[in-house]
Motif scaffolding. Structure first.
Motif, PDB file in Angstrom:
ATOM      1  N   ASN A  77     -18.487  -0.406  -5.029  1.00  0.00           N
ATOM      2  CA  ASN A  77     -17.683  -1.385  -5.564  1.00  0.00           C
ATOM      3  C   ASN A  77     -17.756  -1.106  -6.978  1.00  0.00           C
ATOM      4  OD1 ASN A  77     -19.869  -2.497  -6.372  1.00  0.00           O
ATOM      5  ND2 ASN A  77     -19.676  -4.197  -5.215  1.00  0.00           N
ATOM      6  N   THR A  78     -17.049  -1.966  -7.852  1.00  0.00           N
ATOM      7  CA  THR A  78     -16.702  -2.079  -9.241  1.00  0.00           C
ATOM      8  C   THR A  78     -17.988  -2.359  -9.973  1.00  0.00           C
ATOM      9  OG1 THR A  78     -16.244  -4.374  -9.217  1.00  0.00           O
ATOM     10  CG2 THR A  78     -14.373  -2.650  -9.181  1.00  0.00           C
ATOM     11  N   GLU A  79     -19.174  -3.043  -9.150  1.00  0.00           N
ATOM     12  CA  GLU A  79     -20.271  -3.107  -9.801  1.00  0.00           C
ATOM     13  C   GLU A  79     -21.409  -1.918  -9.600  1.00  0.00           C
ATOM     14  OE1 GLU A  79     -19.565  -5.886  -7.489  1.00  0.00           O
ATOM     15  OE2 GLU A  79     -18.285  -6.850  -9.142  1.00  0.00           O
ATOM     16  N   GLY A  80     -20.979  -0.750  -8.993  1.00  0.00           N
ATOM     17  CA  GLY A  80     -21.880   0.324  -8.777  1.00  0.00           C
ATOM     18  C   GLY A  80     -22.599   0.378  -7.658  1.00  0.00           C
ATOM     19  N   ARG A  81     -22.394  -1.026  -6.883  1.00  0.00           N
ATOM     20  CA  ARG A  81     -23.300  -1.010  -5.757  1.00  0.00           C
ATOM     21  C   ARG A  81     -22.893  -0.262  -4.480  1.00  0.00           C
ATOM     22  NH1 ARG A  81     -25.187  -7.210  -4.800  1.00  0.00           N
ATOM     23  NH2 ARG A  81     -26.289  -6.030  -3.366  1.00  0.00           N
ATOM     24  N   SER A  82     -23.613   0.266  -3.556  1.00  0.00           N
ATOM     25  CA  SER A  82     -22.966   0.861  -2.516  1.00  0.00           C
ATOM     26  C   SER A  82     -22.696  -0.199  -1.489  1.00  0.00           C
ATOM     27  CB  SER A  82     -23.928   1.610  -1.769  1.00  0.00           C
ATOM     28  OG  SER A  82     -23.683   2.336  -0.397  1.00  0.00           O
ATOM     29  N   ILE A  83     -21.456  -0.055  -0.983  1.00  0.00           N
ATOM     30  CA  ILE A  83     -20.922  -1.154  -0.146  1.00  0.00           C
ATOM     31  C   ILE A  83     -20.841  -0.662   1.532  1.00  0.00           C
ATOM     32  CG2 ILE A  83     -19.743  -2.390  -1.770  1.00  0.00           C
ATOM     33  CD1 ILE A  83     -16.921  -0.945  -0.482  1.00  0.00           C
ATOM     34  N   GLY A  84     -21.040   0.594   1.543  1.00  0.00           N
ATOM     35  CA  GLY A  84     -20.848   1.225   2.970  1.00  0.00           C
ATOM     36  C   GLY A  84     -20.600   2.559   2.852  1.00  0.00           C
ATOM     37  N   SER A  85     -19.832   3.078   3.839  1.00  0.00           N
ATOM     38  CA  SER A  85     -19.433   4.492   3.846  1.00  0.00           C
ATOM     39  C   SER A  85     -17.968   4.628   4.613  1.00  0.00           C
ATOM     40  CB  SER A  85     -20.272   5.382   4.638  1.00  0.00           C
ATOM     41  OG  SER A  85     -20.534   5.072   6.056  1.00  0.00           O
ATOM     42  N   ILE A  86     -17.360   5.631   4.593  1.00  0.00           N
ATOM     43  CA  ILE A  86     -16.057   5.951   5.350  1.00  0.00           C
ATOM     44  C   ILE A  86     -16.369   6.325   6.729  1.00  0.00           C
ATOM     45  CG2 ILE A  86     -14.037   7.373   5.220  1.00  0.00           C
ATOM     46  CD1 ILE A  86     -14.074   7.445   2.056  1.00  0.00           C
ATOM     47  N   GLU A  87     -15.932   5.641   7.690  1.00  0.00           N
ATOM     48  CA  GLU A  87     -16.262   5.886   8.957  1.00  0.00           C
ATOM     49  C   GLU A  87     -15.120   6.447   9.469  1.00  0.00           C
ATOM     50  OE1 GLU A  87     -19.059   4.717  10.724  1.00  0.00           O
ATOM     51  OE2 GLU A  87     -19.716   3.685   8.928  1.00  0.00           O
ATOM     52  N   ASP A  88     -13.962   6.617   9.108  1.00  0.00           N
ATOM     53  CA  ASP A  88     -12.824   7.247   9.490  1.00  0.00           C
ATOM     54  C   ASP A  88     -11.655   7.070   8.503  1.00  0.00           C
ATOM     55  OD1 ASP A  88     -11.510   8.811  11.679  1.00  0.00           O
ATOM     56  OD2 ASP A  88     -12.046   7.593  13.271  1.00  0.00           O
ATOM     57  N   ILE A  89     -10.396   7.802   9.080  1.00  0.00           N
ATOM     58  CA  ILE A  89      -9.264   7.936   8.159  1.00  0.00           C
ATOM     59  C   ILE A  89      -8.401   7.737   9.396  1.00  0.00           C
ATOM     60  CG2 ILE A  89      -7.983   9.180   6.842  1.00  0.00           C
ATOM     61  CD1 ILE A  89     -10.376  10.597   5.645  1.00  0.00           C
ATOM     62  N   MET A  90      -7.238   6.870   9.100  1.00  0.00           N
ATOM     63  CA  MET A  90      -6.277   6.536  10.063  1.00  0.00           C
ATOM     64  C   MET A  90      -5.029   7.198   9.376  1.00  0.00           C
ATOM     65  SD  MET A  90      -7.787   4.732  12.466  1.00  0.00           S
ATOM     66  CE  MET A  90      -6.356   3.952  13.390  1.00  0.00           C
ATOM     67  N   LEU A  91      -4.497   8.116  10.247  1.00  0.00           N
ATOM     68  CA  LEU A  91      -3.249   8.505   9.657  1.00  0.00           C
ATOM     69  C   LEU A  91      -1.913   7.967  10.451  1.00  0.00           C
ATOM     70  CD1 LEU A  91      -4.686  12.144  10.328  1.00  0.00           C
ATOM     71  CD2 LEU A  91      -4.588  10.919   8.306  1.00  0.00           C
ATOM     72  N   ASP A  92      -0.693   8.140   9.684  1.00  0.00           N
ATOM     73  CA  ASP A  92       0.382   7.775  10.235  1.00  0.00           C
ATOM     74  C   ASP A  92       1.262   8.895  10.908  1.00  0.00           C
ATOM     75  OD1 ASP A  92       3.217   6.984  10.737  1.00  0.00           O
ATOM     76  OD2 ASP A  92       2.800   5.671   9.263  1.00  0.00           O
ATOM     77  N   LYS A  93       0.938   9.079  12.223  1.00  0.00           N
ATOM     78  CA  LYS A  93       1.604  10.514  12.785  1.00  0.00           C
ATOM     79  C   LYS A  93       3.101  10.850  12.804  1.00  0.00           C
ATOM     80  CE  LYS A  93       1.208   8.670  17.336  1.00  0.00           C
ATOM     81  NZ  LYS A  93       0.548   8.841  18.599  1.00  0.00           N
ATOM     82  N   THR A  94       3.887   9.548  12.280  1.00  0.00           N
ATOM     83  CA  THR A  94       5.193   9.835  12.455  1.00  0.00           C
ATOM     84  C   THR A  94       5.647  10.032  10.666  1.00  0.00           C
ATOM     85  OG1 THR A  94       5.571   7.309  12.033  1.00  0.00           O
ATOM     86  CG2 THR A  94       5.454   8.662  14.079  1.00  0.00           C
ATOM     87  N   SER A  95       4.976   9.598   9.822  1.00  0.00           N
ATOM     88  CA  SER A  95       5.445   9.901   8.398  1.00  0.00           C
ATOM     89  C   SER A  95       4.489  10.918   7.566  1.00  0.00           C
ATOM     90  CB  SER A  95       5.447   8.499   7.551  1.00  0.00           C
ATOM     91  OG  SER A  95       4.085   7.998   7.480  1.00  0.00           O
ATOM     92  N   ASN A  96       3.436  11.194   8.402  1.00  0.00           N
ATOM     93  CA  ASN A  96       2.693  12.105   7.690  1.00  0.00           C
ATOM     94  C   ASN A  96       1.755  11.598   6.539  1.00  0.00           C
ATOM     95  OD1 ASN A  96       3.242  14.394   9.341  1.00  0.00           O
ATOM     96  ND2 ASN A  96       4.926  14.593   7.985  1.00  0.00           N
ATOM     97  N   GLY A  97       1.599  10.344   6.330  1.00  0.00           N
ATOM     98  CA  GLY A  97       0.764   9.617   5.595  1.00  0.00           C
ATOM     99  C   GLY A  97      -0.835   9.218   6.164  1.00  0.00           C
ATOM    100  N   ILE A  98      -1.508   9.128   4.858  1.00  0.00           N
ATOM    101  CA  ILE A  98      -2.836   8.455   5.191  1.00  0.00           C
ATOM    102  C   ILE A  98      -2.546   6.713   5.309  1.00  0.00           C
ATOM    103  CG2 ILE A  98      -5.279   8.137   4.334  1.00  0.00           C
ATOM    104  CD1 ILE A  98      -4.844  10.925   3.134  1.00  0.00           C
ATOM    105  N   MET A  99      -2.604   6.285   6.426  1.00  0.00           N
ATOM    106  CA  MET A  99      -2.494   4.653   6.398  1.00  0.00           C
ATOM    107  C   MET A  99      -3.726   4.113   5.559  1.00  0.00           C
ATOM    108  SD  MET A  99      -1.467   4.249  10.226  1.00  0.00           S
ATOM    109  CE  MET A  99      -0.928   2.580  10.038  1.00  0.00           C
ATOM    110  N   PHE A 100      -4.883   4.495   6.002  1.00  0.00           N
ATOM    111  CA  PHE A 100      -5.977   3.643   5.109  1.00  0.00           C
ATOM    112  C   PHE A 100      -7.171   4.413   5.562  1.00  0.00           C
ATOM    113  CE2 PHE A 100      -4.837   1.162   8.801  1.00  0.00           C
ATOM    114  CZ  PHE A 100      -5.868   1.306   9.678  1.00  0.00           C
ATOM    115  N   ALA A 101      -8.309   4.108   4.823  1.00  0.00           N
ATOM    116  CA  ALA A 101      -9.595   4.530   5.312  1.00  0.00           C
ATOM    117  C   ALA A 101     -10.385   3.345   5.922  1.00  0.00           C
ATOM    118  CB  ALA A 101     -10.544   4.921   3.595  1.00  0.00           C
TER     119      ALA A 101
END
Length: 121
Positions: free
Chosen positions: A23-47
């Protein structure tokens, strides 16, 4: 889509999954578990960022707009421009809820909550 500092280099999703997030304070908040893709627009929806649990028990999953993550080489992880309080109050989901309704409900709530300009408009 570029990150806040303009990183545009390609990276395999398999290398991103498991990367620490701070986060902005430099503290670990977790990790990226997955990435959701928008398969129709070829965009990255969110982490999908998991935090708050221990050994998978009680873990909360948050949809964080991809454009909000900025890779910090010194930390070897991503930094999000959100405070601890913002992250604690953010919408949380189960993994199944994140993918439900094609992920649009979680995506829309995330972009609205974090006030990030939607990539699909």
């Amino acid at each position: 889509m570029t990150t806040q500092t303009g990183h545009t280099e390609a990276i395999a999703a398999s290398r991103v999954i498991g990367t620490s997030v701070y986060n902005t304070e430099g503290r670990s908040i977790g990790s990226i578990e997955d990435i959701m893709l928008d398969k129709t627009s070829n965009g990255i929806m969110f982490a999908v960022i998991g935090f708050g649990g221990f050994l998978g028990i009680g873990e909360k999953y948050h949809a964080i707009p991809w454009a909000s993550l900025d890779y910090d080489e010194n930390r070897g992880g991503y930094v999000v421009p959100f405070s601890k309080e913002q992250l604690k109050a953010a919408p949380a989901y189960s993994i199944n809820e994140l993918a439900g309704a094609d992920g649009e409900a979680a995506r829309d709530a995330s972009y609205e909550y974090y006030k990030v300009t939607p990539y699909w408009h």
